[in-house]
Design an enzyme around this catalytic site. Structure first.
Site, PDB file in Angstrom:
ATOM      1  N   ASP A 112      30.805  42.471  41.969  1.00 30.64           N
ATOM      2  CA  ASP A 112      32.141  42.036  42.645  1.00 30.64           C
ATOM      3  C   ASP A 112      32.902  43.154  43.098  1.00 30.64           C
ATOM      4  OD1 ASP A 112      31.518  39.308  41.943  1.00 30.64           O
ATOM      5  OD2 ASP A 112      32.594  39.560  39.923  1.00 30.64           O
ATOM      6  N   ASP A 128      31.115  34.314  46.136  1.00 28.62           N
ATOM      7  CA  ASP A 128      32.231  33.462  45.584  1.00 28.62           C
ATOM      8  C   ASP A 128      33.154  32.724  46.522  1.00 28.62           C
ATOM      9  OD1 ASP A 128      31.403  34.444  43.129  1.00 28.62           O
ATOM     10  OD2 ASP A 128      32.690  36.088  43.090  1.00 28.62           O
TER      11      ASP A 128
END
Length: 151
Positions: A112, A128
């Site tokens: 991330d 995401d």
């Protein structure tokens, strides 16, 4: 059909390339501001979901992703060609699910990097974002279809 394949591949490849660049060029855990007080890059390794929920439960994520990919594929296959927004949403969801699945299989965690600096929100990635946008598209498409059938 080609449009959806190209869209899905662009998102999937873009997600994986950006994750590779982040791992190679951004120090783990350090915040690099991109747009002051709005957006930063912070490389983190997430072995859970948002806010690290279910951290370390890789088999759970494997099973859920495999089921989700099958359901998304079925929904796409059985949808009408004219349901473009719905199909775009499913394509985004599929690309997002596969992007994070590749990380989990290869790395045992998800890379991330996007950090919103103006709100307490989980650090996230391209996959995401694709998943979220896909869900929104599918939701809107369903609402619009219901409105047409009720009118």
């Amino acid at each position: 059909m080609l449009l959806y394949i190209i869209l899905g591949l662009l998102i999937l490849v873009g997600d994986q390339l950006l994750k590779g660049w982040i791992v190679a060029n951004v120090s783990y855990g350090a915040l690099h501001t991109v747009i002051p007080n709005i957006l930063g890059l912070t490389y983190v390794q997430n072995d859970g979901a948002a806010w690290s929920m279910l951290a370390g439960q890789q088999w759970f994520f494997y099973i859920v992703t495999i089921i989700a990919v099958g359901v998304i594929g079925y929904l796409f296959y059985t949808s009408e060609r004219s349901e473009k927004l719905y199909r775009i949403g499913l394509t985004l969801m599929l690309a997002g699910a596969l992007g994070n699945f590749i990380d989990r299989l290869h790395l045992k965690y998800v890379v991330d990097m996007f950090q919103l600096e103006f709100i307490n929100f989980p650090i996230f990635n391209v996959a995401d974002t694709a998943l979220t946008c896909g869900v929104i598209c599918v939701f809107i498409a369903i609402l619009l279809k219901e409105k047409v059938t009720h009118d």
